[in-house]
Design an enzyme around this catalytic site. Structure first.
Site, PDB file in Angstrom:
ATOM      1  N   HIS A   1       0.844  -1.195   0.000  1.00  0.00           N
ATOM      2  CA  HIS A   1       0.000   0.000   0.000  1.00  0.00           C
ATOM      3  C   HIS A   1       0.883   1.250   0.000  1.00  0.00           C
ATOM      4  O   HIS A   1       2.049   1.204   0.415  1.00  0.00           O
ATOM      5  CB  HIS A   1      -0.918  -0.011   1.219  1.00  0.00           C
ATOM      6  CG  HIS A   1      -1.986  -1.064   1.132  1.00  0.00           C
ATOM      7  ND1 HIS A   1      -2.952  -1.222   2.081  1.00  0.00           N
ATOM      8  CD2 HIS A   1      -2.228  -2.013   0.192  1.00  0.00           C
ATOM      9  CE1 HIS A   1      -3.754  -2.207   1.734  1.00  0.00           C
ATOM     10  NE2 HIS A   1      -3.329  -2.718   0.593  1.00  0.00           N
TER      11      HIS A   1
ATOM     12  N   GLU B   1       0.961   4.011   1.795  1.00  0.00           N
ATOM     13  CA  GLU B   1       1.507   4.481   3.074  1.00  0.00           C
ATOM     14  C   GLU B   1       2.596   3.543   3.589  1.00  0.00           C
ATOM     15  O   GLU B   1       3.584   3.994   4.167  1.00  0.00           O
ATOM     16  CB  GLU B   1       0.402   4.689   4.128  1.00  0.00           C
ATOM     17  CG  GLU B   1      -0.442   3.480   4.444  1.00  0.00           C
ATOM     18  CD  GLU B   1      -1.631   3.268   3.534  1.00  0.00           C
ATOM     19  OE1 GLU B   1      -2.702   2.938   4.055  1.00  0.00           O
ATOM     20  OE2 GLU B   1      -1.504   3.414   2.306  1.00  0.00           O
TER      21      GLU B   1
ATOM     22  N   CYS C   1      -5.974   0.908   5.661  1.00  0.00           N
ATOM     23  CA  CYS C   1      -6.546  -0.368   6.108  1.00  0.00           C
ATOM     24  C   CYS C   1      -6.032  -0.649   7.524  1.00  0.00           C
ATOM     25  O   CYS C   1      -5.192   0.067   8.044  1.00  0.00           O
ATOM     26  CB  CYS C   1      -6.146  -1.486   5.143  1.00  0.00           C
ATOM     27  SG  CYS C   1      -4.386  -1.928   5.222  1.00  0.00           S
TER      28      CYS C   1
ATOM     29  N   CYS D   1      -2.106  -1.222   7.657  1.00  0.00           N
ATOM     30  CA  CYS D   1      -1.325   0.010   7.515  1.00  0.00           C
ATOM     31  C   CYS D   1      -1.501   0.943   8.707  1.00  0.00           C
ATOM     32  O   CYS D   1      -0.582   1.676   9.055  1.00  0.00           O
ATOM     33  CB  CYS D   1      -1.671   0.711   6.212  1.00  0.00           C
ATOM     34  SG  CYS D   1      -1.034  -0.179   4.773  1.00  0.00           S
TER      35      CYS D   1
END
Length: 140
Positions: free
Chosen positions: A65, A67, A93, A96
């Site tokens: 992802h 981030e 999510c 993360c």
């Protein structure tokens, strides 16, 4: 919302366009003392083929992802995310959100809601300052 939040989110949107993912393109910027200290977008790990989805259009499990990429990039530098602001085009999510908390990020500003809001709830419960700025507000 301040003018810098707006500007950094617009930059995160541009960064998202660098992603090879077809389903969702997500961009992230980590900013500290008005300096961008890291950036990221969702995609496959270095050395992998730049294909994020399988034949059925589902995202491969190993796609990172945005981030996570930004936080991992910081880990390889001399910078620290402690007390920084994370700008995201999509809320994080659950997985993360743990990384965000552990990295010491103090504030999160994002545009769109991820389908599962457990990550946002987790961060709120751990006193991370959170602000959502809609696409409409960005265009003003």
């Amino acid at each position: 919302m301040n003018k810098f939040d707006k500007a950094y989110l617009k930059m995160a949107q541009e960064w998202a366009k660098l992603s090879y993912c077809k389903r969702k393109q997500v961009g992230a910027l980590i900013v500290k003392d008005r300096m961008i200290i890291s950036d990221g977008y969702n995609g496959t790990p270095s050395g992998f083929e730049n294909c994020c989805e399988n034949n059925e259009g589902k995202t491969h499990w190993y796609v990172l992802h945005a981030e996570a990429n930004a936080i991992l990039k910081l880990a390889a530098s001399t910078q620290s995310a402690k007390d920084a602001t994370l700008y995201l085009t999509l809320s994080p999510c659950k997985e993360c959100s743990k990384l965000i908390l552990q990295a010491g990020i103090a504030r999160l500003v994002y545009i769109n809601e991820y389908s599962d809001d457990d990550g946002i709830s987790f961060l709120r419960n751990h006193n991370i300052e959170i602000e959502q700025i809609s696409d409409c507000e960005l265009k003003k």
